[in-house]
Scaffold this motif. Structure first.
Motif, PDB file in Angstrom:
ATOM      1  N   ALA B  57       0.875  -1.207   0.133  1.00 17.04           N
ATOM      2  CA  ALA B  57      -0.002   0.221   0.007  1.00 17.04           C
ATOM      3  C   ALA B  57       0.878   1.180   0.081  1.00 17.04           C
ATOM      4  O   ALA B  57       0.715   2.453  -0.616  1.00 17.04           O
ATOM      5  N   VAL B  62      -1.374   2.117  -3.097  1.00 15.70           N
ATOM      6  CA  VAL B  62      -2.861   1.722  -2.820  1.00 15.70           C
ATOM      7  C   VAL B  62      -3.541   1.912  -1.704  1.00 15.70           C
ATOM      8  O   VAL B  62      -3.544   0.882  -1.090  1.00 15.70           O
ATOM      9  N   PRO B  63      -4.178   3.117  -1.317  1.00 11.13           N
ATOM     10  CA  PRO B  63      -4.803   3.202   0.078  1.00 11.13           C
ATOM     11  C   PRO B  63      -5.660   2.210   0.431  1.00 11.13           C
ATOM     12  O   PRO B  63      -5.786   1.750   1.693  1.00 11.13           O
ATOM     13  N   ASP B  64      -6.402   1.483  -0.549  1.00 11.26           N
ATOM     14  CA  ASP B  64      -7.269   0.353  -0.070  1.00 11.26           C
ATOM     15  C   ASP B  64      -6.632  -0.763   0.875  1.00 11.26           C
ATOM     16  O   ASP B  64      -7.061  -1.487   1.836  1.00 11.26           O
ATOM     17  N   LEU B  65      -5.388  -1.027   0.329  1.00 17.84           N
ATOM     18  CA  LEU B  65      -4.640  -2.163   0.927  1.00 17.84           C
ATOM     19  C   LEU B  65      -4.325  -1.777   2.408  1.00 17.84           C
ATOM     20  O   LEU B  65      -4.122  -2.739   3.203  1.00 17.84           O
ATOM     21  N   TYR B  66      -4.360  -0.461   2.956  1.00 17.36           N
ATOM     22  CA  TYR B  66      -4.149  -0.402   4.355  1.00 17.36           C
ATOM     23  C   TYR B  66      -5.276  -0.856   5.112  1.00 17.36           C
ATOM     24  O   TYR B  66      -4.967  -1.457   6.054  1.00 17.36           O
ATOM     25  N   ALA B  67      -6.408  -0.565   4.586  1.00 20.72           N
ATOM     26  CA  ALA B  67      -7.664  -1.010   5.440  1.00 20.72           C
ATOM     27  C   ALA B  67      -7.596  -2.595   5.552  1.00 20.72           C
ATOM     28  O   ALA B  67      -7.941  -3.277   6.522  1.00 20.72           O
ATOM     29  N   LEU B  68      -7.262  -3.132   4.278  1.00 20.98           N
ATOM     30  CA  LEU B  68      -7.380  -4.782   4.110  1.00 20.98           C
ATOM     31  C   LEU B  68      -6.282  -5.241   5.216  1.00 20.98           C
ATOM     32  O   LEU B  68      -6.454  -6.171   5.779  1.00 20.98           O
ATOM     33  N   THR B 180      -5.567  -4.411  -6.996  1.00 19.15           N
ATOM     34  CA  THR B 180      -6.656  -3.178  -7.184  1.00 19.15           C
ATOM     35  C   THR B 180      -8.057  -3.398  -7.354  1.00 19.15           C
ATOM     36  O   THR B 180      -8.621  -2.718  -7.622  1.00 19.15           O
ATOM     37  N   PRO B 182     -11.633  -4.051  -6.351  1.00 22.04           N
ATOM     38  CA  PRO B 182     -12.739  -3.281  -5.339  1.00 22.04           C
ATOM     39  C   PRO B 182     -12.521  -3.787  -3.900  1.00 22.04           C
ATOM     40  O   PRO B 182     -12.451  -4.961  -3.523  1.00 22.04           O
ATOM     41  N   PHE B 183     -12.513  -2.951  -3.126  1.00 22.91           N
ATOM     42  CA  PHE B 183     -12.300  -3.151  -1.608  1.00 22.91           C
ATOM     43  C   PHE B 183     -13.190  -4.000  -1.259  1.00 22.91           C
ATOM     44  O   PHE B 183     -13.150  -5.024  -0.410  1.00 22.91           O
ATOM     45  N   GLU B 186     -12.717  -7.547  -1.223  1.00 26.75           N
ATOM     46  CA  GLU B 186     -11.664  -8.368  -0.585  1.00 26.75           C
ATOM     47  C   GLU B 186     -12.233  -8.437   0.931  1.00 26.75           C
ATOM     48  O   GLU B 186     -12.121  -9.652   1.679  1.00 26.75           O
TER      49      GLU B 186
END
Lengths: 320, 224
Positions: B57, B62-68, B180, B182-183, B186
């Motif tokens: 991330a 890829v900021p989504d990956l932080y949340a993941l 990448t 969609p969040f 995931e």
């Protein structure tokens, strides 16, 4: 005033450093191990005193033993004196005899020395010596493929099999250091070193418990100068394996890039410091793990094999 | 000076090393004799994955990956191992029934599976945007080793841990080929894991209540 040393003198110095410093390294590890256990421990110089003492003693041989029994310590010793010619001990560039053999050649010499000692142990007819030699050959059947796979990894990384080339490749970029193939091969090689130098978790290095012995049992029947040669040879083998681990795989820095006296002295000091650091690691491992039961050793060497094979997979099939 | 195989960039190297550690954790689970050790290894593997997602991330933006990363850390490093440990405590068993094969043989079988995983993915024309392609080979290898773990271990907990760690390997693969995506997708995948945890914990409890053991060997009596 910074005189240049001739390549021939440097080559002699490489062998001399290994021969002279090796017993000291063993003494340092033994001392540190004892301190970590809360004992005072032997002097660091004790291995030197032991070797001198053995050289002064008479030597005896079993009645049935042939010339092989007496020749083995010399064969092993000469092998250990030859390997420092092939590997980067003090210089980062190859010396005149440095390209005489590749990393496989070094491996063959190590194997030849170990084979000679095992053969001599089998000659004696003594059960303990034979036990040690048969055990070391049994597990060696798995550690030698590990070394082969490590060599394959080196060959894939550098497209040569010269130890100098891998050291130079590692120095090239940070990407070379962190790539998994390199780290896995180095880790597998470290496990082989623990096995080959008879450290915990394989065996207690200075123990006298015959049932757990492998490397140490093989010299049971030798005495006097022959035992001195074996002891000295074993210390040199340990130092040589550390040097390959450090100057080829993990930390090929601090080597002399030319023949100037100051650089060579610095290289000697750097080598001793780095080897002492590995010694600290080994002493800590010795004090924090238990010896494995004999039939669990196959699991230990299987782990080393796993790491070495994964190293080849990641670089050859995975491209990493 | 000959060059050999050129070195990957430092980020790729680090990502590959973490992927290798994920695979080695899988091998560790295959070998571990004690079930709590197996659960610890699973937690460690999940942590490695969360770290990898966080690094990706940060490096690839890829900021989504932080949340993941945070979500999977909370779920897989803390919650799932806690549930498994709780169940182990209730059953009062620490040591699994022995496997079908010895450790060295099991390791060799798993190594063959790993080789197959590498061969199978080496030819795929995949271009990975976020993580290096080597990580995909390692992820597929880890999936196969998880299968070996589930086949060769004869206790319900190992099979549950094998299944959960397979999910770890699959999410590693998804980080390579679809980082990448969609969040929402995931998160749905993660909640799939929760369903599996509920199912497996029910299975372990019922099995233990009926057979007074975690070993699946007793089930062979059910064969017709």
């Amino acid at each position: 005033m910074n005189p240049r040393l001739s390549p021939v003198l440097l080559q002699v110095l490489q062998v001399g450093t290994v021969a002279l410093a090796a017993p000291g390294l063993s003494g340092f590890i033994a001392r540190l191990e004892a301190r970590l256990q809360g004992r005072r421990g032997p002097r660091i110089l004790q291995p030197y005193y032991d070797i001198v003492k053995f050289f002064r003693k008479e030597s005896l041989a079993p009645l049935e033993a042939s010339w092989i029994f007496l020749a083995a310590p010399f064969v092993a010793f000469v092998c250990y004196l030859t390997i420092p010619l092939l590997i980067p001990v003090l210089t980062s560039y190859g010396l005149p005899l440095g390209y005489m053999g590749d990393i496989l050649g070094g491996g063959f010499l190590l194997a030849l020395a170990s084979f000679a000692v095992a053969l001599a142990a089998a000659e004696t007819g003594s059960p303990y010596a034979q036990l040690g030699s048969s055990r070391s050959k049994t597990f060696g059947a798995i550690t030698e493929p590990v070394v082969l796979f490590v060599v394959f990894t080196v060959a894939l990384l550098t497209s040569t099999d010269l130890p100098y080339a891998l050291a130079a490749t590692v120095r090239q970029s940070a990407g070379q250091i962190v790539r998994p193939a390199h780290l896995l091969a180095a880790a597998a090689f470290f496990l082989v070193i623990l096995y080959e130098t008879g450290r915990i978790p394989i065996e207690t290095h200075s123990g006298t418990n015959e049932f757990g012995m492998i490397e140490e049992a093989r010299s049971f029947e030798h005495s006097g100068p022959y035992l001195a040669m074996l002891r000295w040879g074993a210390a040199m083998k340990q130092f040589i394996l550390y040097i390959i681990f450090l100057n080829v795989f993990v930390a090929p820095w601090g080597l002399a890039s030319d023949g100037s006296l100051a650089a060579v002295i610095l290289a000697v000091l750097a080598l001793l410091g780095k080897a002492a650091l590995v010694g600290v690691g080994v002493a800590v491992i010795d004090d924090s793990f238990a010896k494995l039961r004999l039939f669990k050793i196959s699991e230990f060497v299987a782990a080393a094999f796993l790491l070495a094979v994964l190293a080849v997979f990641t670089v050859y099939l995975g491209g990493g | 000076m000959p060059t050999g195989t050129p070195a990957p960039p430092v980020f790729d190297g680090v990502a590959d090393v973490i992927a290798v550690l994920v695979l080695l954790a899988e091998f560790g689970m295959l070998r571990a004799a004690l079930l709590p050790a197996q659960i610890r290894l699973y937690a460690g593997q999940s942590l490695l994955l969360a770290v990898l997602a966080a690094i990706a991330a940060q490096q690839r933006n890829v900021p989504d990956l932080y949340a993941l990363a945070v979500l999977s850390a909370v779920l897989k490093v803390l919650a799932v191992p806690a549930v498994l440990r709780r169940m182990l405590r209730d059953t009062g068993t620490d040591i699994a029934g022995s496997g079908v094969l010895g450790v060295a043989t099991r390791t060799l079988c798993a190594l063959l599976a790993t080789a197959f995983g590498f061969f199978a993915t080496a030819g795929l024309p995949i271009r990975a945007a976020v993580l290096p392609r080597t990580a995909l080979s390692l992820a597929v290898a880890a999936v196969l080793v998880a299968f070996i773990l589930m086949i060769f271990r004869r206790d319900v907990v190992s099979q549950a841990v094998g299944f959960f760690s397979m999910e770890n390997a699959v999410s590693l693969a998804s980080l390579v080929i679809a980082a990448t995506m969609p969040f929402l997708l995931e998160v749905v995948l993660l909640f799939d894991l929760l369903v599996a945890v509920v199912v497996f914990s029910a299975l372990i409890r019922i099995h233990h209540n009926r057979r007074q053991s975690l070993s699946t060997r007793k089930l062979s009596g059910l064969r017709g």
